[in-house]
Design a protein around this motif. Structure first.
Motif, PDB file in Angstrom:
ATOM      1  N   ARG A 158       0.834  -1.215   0.000  1.00  0.00           N
ATOM      2  CA  ARG A 158       0.000   0.000   0.000  1.00  0.00           C
ATOM      3  C   ARG A 158       0.859   1.252   0.000  1.00  0.00           C
ATOM      4  O   ARG A 158       0.596   2.203  -0.746  1.00  0.00           O
ATOM      5  N   LYS A 159       1.896   1.262   0.850  1.00  0.00           N
ATOM      6  CA  LYS A 159       2.763   2.445   0.930  1.00  0.00           C
ATOM      7  C   LYS A 159       3.442   2.740  -0.410  1.00  0.00           C
ATOM      8  O   LYS A 159       3.458   3.881  -0.878  1.00  0.00           O
ATOM      9  N   ARG A 161       2.560   1.559  -3.456  1.00  0.00           N
ATOM     10  CA  ARG A 161       1.544   1.846  -4.475  1.00  0.00           C
ATOM     11  C   ARG A 161       1.060   3.295  -4.379  1.00  0.00           C
ATOM     12  O   ARG A 161       0.939   3.996  -5.380  1.00  0.00           O
ATOM     13  N   GLU A 162       0.792   3.761  -3.160  1.00  0.00           N
ATOM     14  CA  GLU A 162       0.339   5.145  -2.972  1.00  0.00           C
ATOM     15  C   GLU A 162       1.390   6.141  -3.445  1.00  0.00           C
ATOM     16  O   GLU A 162       1.062   7.144  -4.072  1.00  0.00           O
ATOM     17  N   ARG A 165       1.393   6.159  -7.232  1.00  0.00           N
ATOM     18  CA  ARG A 165       0.209   6.876  -7.764  1.00  0.00           C
ATOM     19  C   ARG A 165       0.354   8.387  -7.601  1.00  0.00           C
ATOM     20  O   ARG A 165      -0.005   9.132  -8.501  1.00  0.00           O
ATOM     21  N   ARG A 166       0.864   8.819  -6.455  1.00  0.00           N
ATOM     22  CA  ARG A 166       1.093  10.257  -6.263  1.00  0.00           C
ATOM     23  C   ARG A 166       2.058  10.792  -7.321  1.00  0.00           C
ATOM     24  O   ARG A 166       1.973  11.951  -7.724  1.00  0.00           O
TER      25      ARG A 166
END
Length: 171
Positions: A158-159, A161-162, A165-166
């Protein structure tokens, strides 16, 4: 090399990949990938072809089993393949840091931060300055700790991937 093969009946795939990464990584690798392939051909593989599967997932560059495990969990969850032990340089070309896992196209550094770094006060201070230097180059620094690798590494995924995406990744 022979010990790696013998461990295949006892270890899981990620441990076999980490061991192969260790054998293949260094300025002067302990073995070459062809030697590991030849060992499998000469002595045979295990049920499920664990050694061949581990060798296919192995890469040169990781400095620790934790870095290998992070790379594997990111790949298994559909994230792009990172560069391993990637050298970050500033705008003048000066060395800034060797990054565990790097996504240069998105300027993301994903790094596993082991306990030893937190327990040594001087090392922790050097690390903190290094993180600032990475960010000063316009990179996001994603710090992964042991607790992020729980739940099959989903918090780490999650970390990263986020952060991707940012930075504009649309995978």
């Amino acid at each position: 090399m022979r010990a790696w093969r013998q461990c295949a009946t006892l270890w899981g795939i990620d441990d076999l990949v980490a061991a192969a990464d260790f054998l293949l990584t260094d300025a002067h690798p302990r073995v070459e990938v062809e030697e590991l392939r030849a060992e499998i051909e000469r002595m045979g593989d295990t049920a499920g072809r664990a050694l061949a599967r581990a060798l296919a997932q192995s890469r040169r560059g990781p400095r620790s089993p934790a870095e290998t495990r992070l790379r594997l969990v990111l790949a298994r969850n559909g994230l792009p393949a990172p560069e391993i032990s990637w050298v970050l340089r500033d705008a003048r070309g000066a060395f800034v840091a060797e990054l565990d896992l790097a996504y240069p196209d998105w300027r993301i550094a994903a790094e596993y931060d082991g306990r030893v770094h937190a327990e040594d006060v001087r090392q922790f201070a050097r690390d903190a300055d290094r993180w600032d230097a990475i960010r000063a180059c316009g990179w996001q620094h994603v710090r992964i700790l042991a607790h992020h690798m729980r739940e099959n590494g989903q918090p780490a995924v999650r970390k990263v991937r986020e952060a991707l995406r940012r930075a504009g990744w649309r995978g």
